[in-house]
Write an enzyme that holds these catalytic residues in place. Sequence first.
Site, short mmCIF file in Angstrom:
data_model
loop_
_atom_site.label_atom_id
_atom_site.label_comp_id
_atom_site.label_asym_id
_atom_site.label_seq_id
_atom_site.Cartn_x
_atom_site.Cartn_y
_atom_site.Cartn_z
N GLY A 182 0.98 -1.45 -0.03
CA GLY A 182 0.37 0.07 -0.05
C GLY A 182 1.12 1.53 -0.14
CB THR A 183 3.87 2.63 1.69
OG1 THR A 183 3.14 2.11 3.21
CG2 THR A 183 4.80 3.02 2.32
CB SER A 236 -1.52 -3.45 1.41
OG SER A 236 -0.24 -4.31 1.92
CG HIS A 239 0.04 -6.61 4.70
ND1 HIS A 239 -0.11 -6.35 6.20
CD2 HIS A 239 0.32 -5.51 4.63
CE1 HIS A 239 0.35 -4.70 6.58
NE2 HIS A 239 0.41 -4.70 5.26
CB THR A 259 12.16 -9.48 -11.11
OG1 THR A 259 13.27 -9.06 -11.99
CG2 THR A 259 11.70 -11.26 -11.36
CD GLN A 280 -7.16 -1.48 7.95
OE1 GLN A 280 -7.50 -2.64 7.98
NE2 GLN A 280 -6.28 -0.85 8.46
CG ASN A 330 -4.83 3.61 9.42
OD1 ASN A 330 -5.31 4.52 8.64
ND2 ASN A 330 -4.38 4.02 10.48
CB CYS A 353 3.44 3.61 22.88
SG CYS A 353 1.87 3.94 22.67
#
Length: 380
Positions: free
Chosen positions: A71-72, A199, A201, A237, A179, A151, A325
Amino acid sequence: MERIYLDHAATTPMHPRVIEKMMEVMNNNYGNPSSIHSFGREARHYIDLARETLARSIGAKENEIIFTSGGTEADNMALFGVAESYQHKGKHIITTQVEHHAVLHACQRLEKMGFEVTYLPVDEIGEISLDDLSTALREDTILVSVMYGNNEVGTLQPIKEIGEILKSHQAMFHTDAVQAYGMEDINVNELNVDLLAVSAHKINGPKGTGFLYVRDKVKLVPRAFGGEQERKRRAGTENVAAIVGFQEAVKIASEERLVKREKCQGFKKIFIEKLAAHPIVFSINGLLDKSMPHVLNLSFPGTNVEAMLVNLDLAGIAVSSGSACTAGSIEPSHVLVAMFGKESDRLINSIRFSFGFNTTEDQIIKTAEETARIVSRLTK
């Protein structure tokens, strides 16, 4: 102790069928898709079939799908590619304050390159105003980028209405659907979207692969150079095994989308009911009726997000927050800041619970009960 994973908005476990397909390809097909011999042709055939499946899933043409590393890269390719291609028509871009950092950081970089970016605010449920968008549109606006579903809090943006507004404008319309894809019913032609990022994943596919949909009328300056892969739009590739895994994940998501939606909506209801049965205070960040079914973001007044995450983790429950965090300090969620302001207590007491295909009702009940116990203990 049973470990419970409720952080599917961050990443999802690969589906067994996906792993099986990928292993089959990795064991038997190692040719380079750009090679003209039989090994290369076999690999190319796998990619062609995957591209057909992915295109069909959003109502697109096969030649409008560009495989990326996720996605990025897809978001970056869309923003920088359009900006460079259409800067002769203007240098104004519109996005929102609640985008993923793949979009926000790209926009900040574009500002340093001489582009002007308008960041639309959102209301307390995380939704932009269509009036604000219309007011922000200018003759020199070349790109509008609004995420499909958030997200962090799950809020769905009025993508179809935005597409209608932009129909008569020169600006290209990009949406980060990372998302929402696999959970929402998406058709790029009905939505009038020009570019869309996905994306693998996030839908139980492998990490490191995704795609960018680019409407065939859109010019896009490439970001990677070297080979002539992806119709000269993205050199390198192709990861054949991952792409085949992605295809299988999309097939599963298409088959199970409605059942999964109903299941996740049920999980939200059960979770909230179980929490409400305890003498604790909590509130929902966002609006259930305008959010994706698998994301639930809750504020627990009187608690601290780090303490909550640590206690839940010790109980074997993996969740996330709108805050990053690091080294004992909290970087407030830019999404919650946009929704509630910099002084809101929600910035330091909000937790995101997100569900997936292997989440069970028993896990939801156990998590709700454990969350209530932790909140009660921390707020005494």
